[in-house]
Write an enzyme that holds these catalytic residues in place. Sequence first.
Site, PDB file in Angstrom:
ATOM      1  N   GLN A 187      87.350   7.621 -43.156  1.00 56.30           N
ATOM      2  CA  GLN A 187      87.778   8.949 -43.622  1.00 56.30           C
ATOM      3  C   GLN A 187      89.237   9.245 -43.310  1.00 56.30           C
ATOM      4  OE1 GLN A 187      84.145  11.012 -41.798  1.00 56.30           O
ATOM      5  NE2 GLN A 187      84.566  12.245 -43.604  1.00 56.30           N
TER       6      GLN A 187
ATOM      7  N   CYS B  69      80.506  17.318 -45.486  1.00 56.14           N
ATOM      8  CA  CYS B  69      81.308  16.146 -45.131  1.00 56.14           C
ATOM      9  C   CYS B  69      82.771  16.545 -45.204  1.00 56.14           C
ATOM     10  CB  CYS B  69      81.014  15.015 -46.117  1.00 56.14           C
ATOM     11  SG  CYS B  69      81.978  13.527 -45.796  1.00 56.14           S
ATOM     12  N   LEU B  70      83.554  16.130 -44.214  1.00 54.18           N
ATOM     13  CA  LEU B  70      84.980  16.488 -44.198  1.00 54.18           C
ATOM     14  C   LEU B  70      85.722  15.876 -45.390  1.00 54.18           C
ATOM     15  CD1 LEU B  70      85.779  16.189 -40.380  1.00 54.18           C
ATOM     16  CD2 LEU B  70      85.303  18.259 -41.707  1.00 54.18           C
TER      17      LEU B  70
ATOM     18  N   HIS C 219      78.836   6.298 -43.812  1.00 49.99           N
ATOM     19  CA  HIS C 219      80.264   6.187 -44.145  1.00 49.99           C
ATOM     20  C   HIS C 219      80.769   4.768 -43.947  1.00 49.99           C
ATOM     21  CE1 HIS C 219      81.960  10.055 -45.202  1.00 49.99           C
ATOM     22  NE2 HIS C 219      81.411  10.667 -44.171  1.00 49.99           N
TER      23      HIS C 219
ATOM     24  N   HIS D  77      74.580  10.029 -41.047  1.00 50.45           N
ATOM     25  CA  HIS D  77      75.668  10.370 -41.977  1.00 50.45           C
ATOM     26  C   HIS D  77      76.895   9.487 -41.711  1.00 50.45           C
ATOM     27  CE1 HIS D  77      78.135  13.504 -44.246  1.00 50.45           C
ATOM     28  NE2 HIS D  77      79.070  12.797 -43.633  1.00 50.45           N
ATOM     29  N   GLU D  78      77.250   9.339 -40.429  1.00 46.76           N
ATOM     30  CA  GLU D  78      78.465   8.590 -40.087  1.00 46.76           C
ATOM     31  C   GLU D  78      78.276   7.087 -40.328  1.00 46.76           C
ATOM     32  OE1 GLU D  78      81.088  10.244 -39.860  1.00 46.76           O
ATOM     33  OE2 GLU D  78      80.081  12.172 -39.620  1.00 46.76           O
TER      34      GLU D  78
ATOM     35  N   GLY E 246      81.414  15.096 -36.841  1.00 39.80           N
ATOM     36  CA  GLY E 246      81.478  13.642 -36.881  1.00 39.80           C
ATOM     37  C   GLY E 246      82.614  13.207 -37.778  1.00 39.80           C
TER      38      GLY E 246
HETATM   39 NI    NI Z   1      81.085  12.702 -43.885  1.00 36.52          NI
END
Ligand code: NI
Length: 174
Positions: free
Chosen positions: A52, A96-97, A142, A138-139, A47
């Site tokens: 991000q 998480c990226l 964000h 999660h997204e 995701g």
């Molecule tokens: Ni993340």
Amino acid sequence: MTYKVVRYLNNANLERPAQTVTEFDTPELHQLIDDMYETMYASRGIGLAAPQIDIHKRLTVIDTSGGEADVEPNKVILINPEIVHKEGKQTGEEGCLSIPGFREQVKRHKRVTVRAHNVKGEVIEVSGEDLMARAMQHEIDHLNGVLFLAHLSPLKREVIRRKIRKLQQAGEWE
Ligand code: NI
């Protein structure tokens, strides 16, 4: 093209709510979504939310297959999403990226239903459970400026923050 994924503590906008998308079905929006998928697959994520990549719009792309060749794609694009139904609980490892190298057990709802716009601006409802439900929660977090660290104990969060500060000082967090 792929974007650079910004990291926690390097970009204050990661912790601020993003803005509602008001223009749909434009070449720019289609291109952005393609580029977000390309960036996500290149980073081996499931995701990615627009903040991000330093684009402060309420837009996120998900593919729980992670783009693996032998797994059926499971792509969900959510624009201006909100959770309209949630039930059950699940606990599982999450990363998480924007916080690479750190994975922790995070409690989430087991099933959620999300109302969002699709790329044409139509209102859609998408339901998911288990990994898809986890990715959607999660997204969407964000887009509200919330990282998975917010779901950890203050102590765990502080330990991770301290480790990241050290990496920053060593020039290993960019
Ligand atoms: Ni993340």
